[in-house]
Motif scaffolding. Structure first.
Motif, PDB file in Angstrom:
ATOM      1  N   ARG B 288     -14.979   1.826  12.733  1.00 48.31           N
ATOM      2  CA  ARG B 288     -14.483   3.147  13.163  1.00 48.31           C
ATOM      3  C   ARG B 288     -13.262   3.007  14.075  1.00 48.31           C
ATOM      4  NH1 ARG B 288     -18.479   7.426  16.220  1.00 48.31           N
ATOM      5  NH2 ARG B 288     -16.933   9.010  16.698  1.00 48.31           N
ATOM      6  N   LEU B 289     -13.393   2.054  15.033  1.00 49.94           N
ATOM      7  CA  LEU B 289     -12.266   1.832  15.958  1.00 49.94           C
ATOM      8  C   LEU B 289     -11.043   1.312  15.204  1.00 49.94           C
ATOM      9  CD1 LEU B 289     -13.965   0.220  19.093  1.00 49.94           C
ATOM     10  CD2 LEU B 289     -12.602   2.297  19.054  1.00 49.94           C
ATOM     11  N   GLN B 290     -11.322   0.416  14.237  1.00 52.55           N
ATOM     12  CA  GLN B 290     -10.227  -0.147  13.445  1.00 52.55           C
ATOM     13  C   GLN B 290      -9.485   0.956  12.686  1.00 52.55           C
ATOM     14  OE1 GLN B 290      -9.620  -3.570  13.665  1.00 52.55           O
ATOM     15  NE2 GLN B 290      -7.693  -2.852  12.771  1.00 52.55           N
ATOM     16  N   LYS B 291     -10.273   1.849  12.084  1.00 53.58           N
ATOM     17  CA  LYS B 291      -9.678   2.963  11.307  1.00 53.58           C
ATOM     18  C   LYS B 291      -8.844   3.874  12.204  1.00 53.58           C
ATOM     19  CE  LYS B 291     -12.701   3.711   7.346  1.00 53.58           C
ATOM     20  NZ  LYS B 291     -13.786   4.530   6.810  1.00 53.58           N
ATOM     21  N   LEU B 292      -9.400   4.100  13.396  1.00 49.82           N
ATOM     22  CA  LEU B 292      -8.722   4.983  14.344  1.00 49.82           C
ATOM     23  C   LEU B 292      -7.368   4.392  14.735  1.00 49.82           C
ATOM     24  CD1 LEU B 292      -9.598   7.624  15.802  1.00 49.82           C
ATOM     25  CD2 LEU B 292     -10.151   6.190  17.764  1.00 49.82           C
ATOM     26  N   ILE B 293      -7.383   3.105  15.027  1.00 53.53           N
ATOM     27  CA  ILE B 293      -6.141   2.425  15.436  1.00 53.53           C
ATOM     28  C   ILE B 293      -5.150   2.415  14.259  1.00 53.53           C
ATOM     29  CG2 ILE B 293      -5.166   0.178  16.108  1.00 53.53           C
ATOM     30  CD1 ILE B 293      -7.892  -0.090  17.773  1.00 53.53           C
ATOM     31  N   ASP B 294      -5.682   2.158  13.036  1.00 55.35           N
ATOM     32  CA  ASP B 294      -4.809   2.164  11.843  1.00 55.35           C
ATOM     33  C   ASP B 294      -4.155   3.534  11.658  1.00 55.35           C
ATOM     34  OD1 ASP B 294      -5.303  -0.427  11.293  1.00 55.35           O
ATOM     35  OD2 ASP B 294      -6.776  -0.072   9.709  1.00 55.35           O
ATOM     36  N   GLN B 295      -4.956   4.549  11.870  1.00 54.95           N
ATOM     37  CA  GLN B 295      -4.453   5.924  11.696  1.00 54.95           C
ATOM     38  C   GLN B 295      -3.301   6.208  12.667  1.00 54.95           C
ATOM     39  OE1 GLN B 295      -7.416   8.935  12.332  1.00 54.95           O
ATOM     40  NE2 GLN B 295      -6.193  10.499  11.319  1.00 54.95           N
ATOM     41  N   VAL B 296      -3.498   5.778  13.921  1.00 52.69           N
ATOM     42  CA  VAL B 296      -2.450   5.998  14.926  1.00 52.69           C
ATOM     43  C   VAL B 296      -1.204   5.191  14.566  1.00 52.69           C
ATOM     44  CG1 VAL B 296      -1.853   5.775  17.370  1.00 52.69           C
ATOM     45  CG2 VAL B 296      -4.118   6.558  16.717  1.00 52.69           C
ATOM     46  N   LEU B 297      -1.436   3.930  14.119  1.00 53.59           N
ATOM     47  CA  LEU B 297      -0.289   3.086  13.769  1.00 53.59           C
ATOM     48  C   LEU B 297       0.468   3.644  12.565  1.00 53.59           C
ATOM     49  CD1 LEU B 297      -1.713  -0.532  14.250  1.00 53.59           C
ATOM     50  CD2 LEU B 297      -0.001   0.629  15.643  1.00 53.59           C
ATOM     51  N   GLN B 298      -0.306   4.079  11.544  1.00 50.28           N
ATOM     52  CA  GLN B 298       0.315   4.642  10.334  1.00 50.28           C
ATOM     53  C   GLN B 298       1.149   5.869  10.677  1.00 50.28           C
ATOM     54  OE1 GLN B 298      -2.890   5.512   7.718  1.00 50.28           O
ATOM     55  NE2 GLN B 298      -2.661   3.638   6.539  1.00 50.28           N
ATOM     56  N   SER B 299       0.598   6.659  11.587  1.00 51.07           N
ATOM     57  CA  SER B 299       1.255   7.923  11.900  1.00 51.07           C
ATOM     58  C   SER B 299       2.599   7.723  12.574  1.00 51.07           C
ATOM     59  CB  SER B 299       0.378   8.769  12.812  1.00 51.07           C
ATOM     60  OG  SER B 299       0.401   8.203  14.091  1.00 51.07           O
ATOM     61  N   SER B 300       2.807   6.546  13.133  1.00 51.57           N
ATOM     62  CA  SER B 300       4.085   6.304  13.789  1.00 51.57           C
ATOM     63  C   SER B 300       5.194   6.104  12.751  1.00 51.57           C
ATOM     64  CB  SER B 300       3.988   5.087  14.714  1.00 51.57           C
ATOM     65  OG  SER B 300       3.743   3.943  13.936  1.00 51.57           O
ATOM     66  N   LEU B 301       4.792   5.934  11.470  1.00 55.35           N
ATOM     67  CA  LEU B 301       5.800   5.742  10.428  1.00 55.35           C
ATOM     68  C   LEU B 301       6.400   7.076  10.008  1.00 55.35           C
ATOM     69  CD1 LEU B 301       3.942   3.276   8.017  1.00 55.35           C
ATOM     70  CD2 LEU B 301       5.683   2.685   9.681  1.00 55.35           C
ATOM     71  N   GLY B 302       7.711   7.098   9.985  1.00 55.31           N
ATOM     72  CA  GLY B 302       8.386   8.245   9.401  1.00 55.31           C
ATOM     73  C   GLY B 302       8.523   7.995   7.908  1.00 55.31           C
ATOM     74  N   TYR B 303       8.918   9.022   7.146  1.00 56.91           N
ATOM     75  CA  TYR B 303       8.986   8.828   5.689  1.00 56.91           C
ATOM     76  C   TYR B 303       9.998   7.758   5.277  1.00 56.91           C
ATOM     77  CZ  TYR B 303      13.200  11.740   5.622  1.00 56.91           C
ATOM     78  OH  TYR B 303      14.450  12.224   5.824  1.00 56.91           O
ATOM     79  N   GLN B 304      11.011   7.511   6.149  1.00 54.52           N
ATOM     80  CA  GLN B 304      12.007   6.485   5.797  1.00 54.52           C
ATOM     81  C   GLN B 304      11.401   5.079   5.883  1.00 54.52           C
ATOM     82  OE1 GLN B 304      12.327   8.618   8.401  1.00 54.52           O
ATOM     83  NE2 GLN B 304      14.392   9.464   8.537  1.00 54.52           N
ATOM     84  N   GLU B 305      10.363   4.940   6.731  1.00 59.88           N
ATOM     85  CA  GLU B 305       9.785   3.600   6.926  1.00 59.88           C
ATOM     86  C   GLU B 305       8.648   3.284   5.961  1.00 59.88           C
ATOM     87  OE1 GLU B 305      10.802   4.287  11.500  1.00 59.88           O
ATOM     88  OE2 GLU B 305       9.657   5.512  10.148  1.00 59.88           O
ATOM     89  N   ILE B 306       8.236   4.301   5.192  1.00 59.57           N
ATOM     90  CA  ILE B 306       7.142   4.045   4.251  1.00 59.57           C
ATOM     91  C   ILE B 306       7.713   3.300   3.034  1.00 59.57           C
ATOM     92  CG2 ILE B 306       5.451   5.129   2.700  1.00 59.57           C
ATOM     93  CD1 ILE B 306       5.209   7.384   4.792  1.00 59.57           C
ATOM     94  N   GLN B 307       7.190   2.094   2.809  1.00 59.15           N
ATOM     95  CA  GLN B 307       7.674   1.265   1.693  1.00 59.15           C
ATOM     96  C   GLN B 307       6.823   1.572   0.461  1.00 59.15           C
ATOM     97  OE1 GLN B 307      10.312  -0.924   1.961  1.00 59.15           O
ATOM     98  NE2 GLN B 307      10.566  -0.205   4.061  1.00 59.15           N
ATOM     99  N   LEU B 308       7.393   2.269  -0.502  1.00 56.65           N
ATOM    100  CA  LEU B 308       6.635   2.657  -1.697  1.00 56.65           C
ATOM    101  C   LEU B 308       6.743   1.582  -2.781  1.00 56.65           C
ATOM    102  CD1 LEU B 308       7.710   6.397  -2.058  1.00 56.65           C
ATOM    103  CD2 LEU B 308       5.624   5.537  -1.022  1.00 56.65           C
TER     104      LEU B 308
END
Lengths: 52, 461
Positions: B288-308
């Motif tokens: 749960r803690l891992q997911k929470l931290i991942d969510q916060v980290l992911q959210s710091s990405l703007g659409y330009q930083e998302i590597q598709l």
């Protein structure tokens, strides 16, 4: 044995806390939401209330 | 804070109104001052034109004639009325000549300004050698005598000056020398016909500059208030986020602490059932803690930083598979999911992982906010050549006033009835970033207590 009403909606935390209190010789009534908690309050005589 | 902000807005509006008042007062004062200055300039110009030899010689034409008439009056040859009538006739004769000189002179002195001139008689009296005064004309005489200029209403005009022509005149009366003294009072008026257009022209630059300056101040104030509101909202959102994340972190940490205490407790010592339960809980809380931290980290990405990692696939099959998997992960007995998936035959180009994350976020939100009946649609929107994926729910809905904020980072609707929903305000932000990275768009249609429809659109490549 002292009776405690525990009101907590988080399943894991509720389980752990209930178990820990029971290990320490308390009788725990666990309400998983506010309404359930008020039901317990109306019915039982309690020593303490943990409203999380 | 809210009161302080409202006070600030009220003070700003009050200052603006005061500024309008002061500005208006200053412009009015300038107008009046300009009017006075203009009046002085006009008088000076008239003086320059009027007190010339040319005008003087014109005036002597009626003066000499009037003396002749007065002599005839004294001799008893004509009446007072005849003398005055003759004066009127004479001035009417010479007036066109005077007006031509006057207009030419004024055009040279004040070009473009239309100033009318009038010289009229105030009173005429004649005294003899014994001191007897005979009044020929009085100011209140209804039959007004205009000498020179244009005949306009004196009440609305400006008086320039009074003048008094006094002259002793000797003449021969029936063979005997005689004498009379003339007292001829006149008034000179001016009437500016185009006051407003002249002054407006002169003040136009000042007026336009004042208006522009005022608009600039209003714009600046509006921008500052908008900025202040934005800052206030950001501060509230950040505080809300800190409160949420603190709560979200505190629960698993407290659970871990309790689990550790239980495992080390002498009461649980040797009890395998309790130990196994505690270990399972520790494992879940860790995830749960891992997911929470991942969510916060992911959210710091703007659409330009998302590597598709885009791939081309059948959108209908993808959607059906995704919904099948999703139903396995939720309690499907409580959720009714309707599918409206078109077999479009047009390939969808997207990153499967990120697109799935975005759709699952929307499905999770739909259920989290009270949705029990969901309709997921997929198809092609021919009007704008896009793949559309829409998720309709019957949940609590979103009031229109909050809809434009819901895709902002950390934003959470904070109405009384939605306080019970946990979250960090990152899900919709992250979903929007994913869709933007695909060159698409996401929109919401919703009404409070009537559910929501989220629509994702991804362009057809």
């Amino acid at each position: 044995m002292k009776n405690i009403l525990l009101a907590e909606d988080d399943l894991d935390f509720g389980t752990m806390l209930k178990q820990y209190l029971e290990l320490n010789k308390f009788s725990v009534s666990w309400a998983k939401d506010g309404n359930e908690g008020f039901e317990f309050l109306r019915m039982a005589i309690l020593t303490s209330v943990f409203w999380m | 804070m809210q009161l302080k902000f409202k006070g600030l807005v009220a003070i700003s509006i009050f200052t603006l109104i005061a500024l309008i008042g002061i500005q208006g007062y200053l412009i009015y004062n300038t107008y009046e001052l300009k009017k006075k200055t203009f009046s002085i300039d006009a008088r000076m110009a008239i003086s320059k034109v009027y007190y010339t030899k040319e005008v003087d010689s014109i005036m002597w034409l009626y003066r000499n004639d009037f003396f002749t008439q007065l002599e005839a009056l004294k001799k008893g040859e004509i009446s007072k009325k005849d003398a005055l009538q003759r004066l009127k006739q004479k001035t009417e004769e010479i007036n066109p000549g005077f007006l031509a000189v006057y207009k030419k002179g004024m055009e040279a002195e004040m070009p473009g300004v239309d100033i009318q001139f009038k010289k009229s008689v105030s009173s005429i009296s004649v005294s003899d050698s014994l001191g007897n005064t005979d009044t020929l004309y009085k100011e209140d005489d209804p039959d007004k005598i205009m000498l020179l200029g244009e005949n306009f209403d004196s009440q609305n005009a400006a008086l320039i000056t009074y003048s008094n022509w006094q002259e002793d005149h000797d003449f021969v009366n029936n063979g005997n020398p005689d004498f009379f003294k003339l007292n001829f009072k006149t008034s000179i008026f001016m009437n500016v016909l185009n006051w407003n257009s002249v002054l407006t022209k002169e003040l136009s630059v000042l007026f336009v500059a004042s208006c522009l300056l005022f608009l600039f101040v209003v714009g600046l104030l509006y921008y500052s208030i908008q900025n202040l509101m934005k800052q206030k909202r950001v501060a509230e959102i950040k505080t809300d986020f800190i409160n949420n994340i603190t709560h979200e972190l505190k629960t698993p940490l407290s659970t871990l602490s309790l689990a550790t205490k239980t495992l080390t407790s002498e009461h649980a010592n040797g009890n395998k059932e309790i130990a196994d339960g505690a270990v399972q809980i520790i494992d879940r809380q860790n995830t749960r803690l891992q997911k929470l931290i991942d969510q916060v980290l992911q959210s710091s990405l703007g659409y330009q930083e998302i590597q598709l990692s885009k791939e081309t696939f059948n959108g209908s099959i993808f959607m059906n598979e995704l919904l099948d998997d999703y139903l396995l992960s939720v309690n499907s007995s409580e959720i009714k999911l309707h599918r409206n998936i078109d077999s479009t035959g047009i390939a969808l180009e997207a990153d499967k992982f990120y697109l799935s994350t975005a759709i699952i976020n929307l499905l999770n939100n739909a259920i989290k906010y009270g949705g029990t009946e969901l309709t997921v649609s997929y198809g092609i929107d021919k009007t704008d050549s896009t793949h559309y994926i829409s998720i309709k729910d019957n949940g609590i809905g979103i009031s229109p006033k909050y809809q434009r904020f819901i895709f902002e980072k950390f934003y959470r609707v904070s109405e009384k009835d939605t306080h019970n929903y946990k979250g960090l305000g990152l899900g919709l932000y992250y979903t929007k970033q994913i869709i933007k990275a695909h060159g698409g768009s996401i929109s919401v249609e919703s009404e409070a207590n009537k559910g929501s429809i989220f629509t994702i659109k991804i362009p057809i490549i």
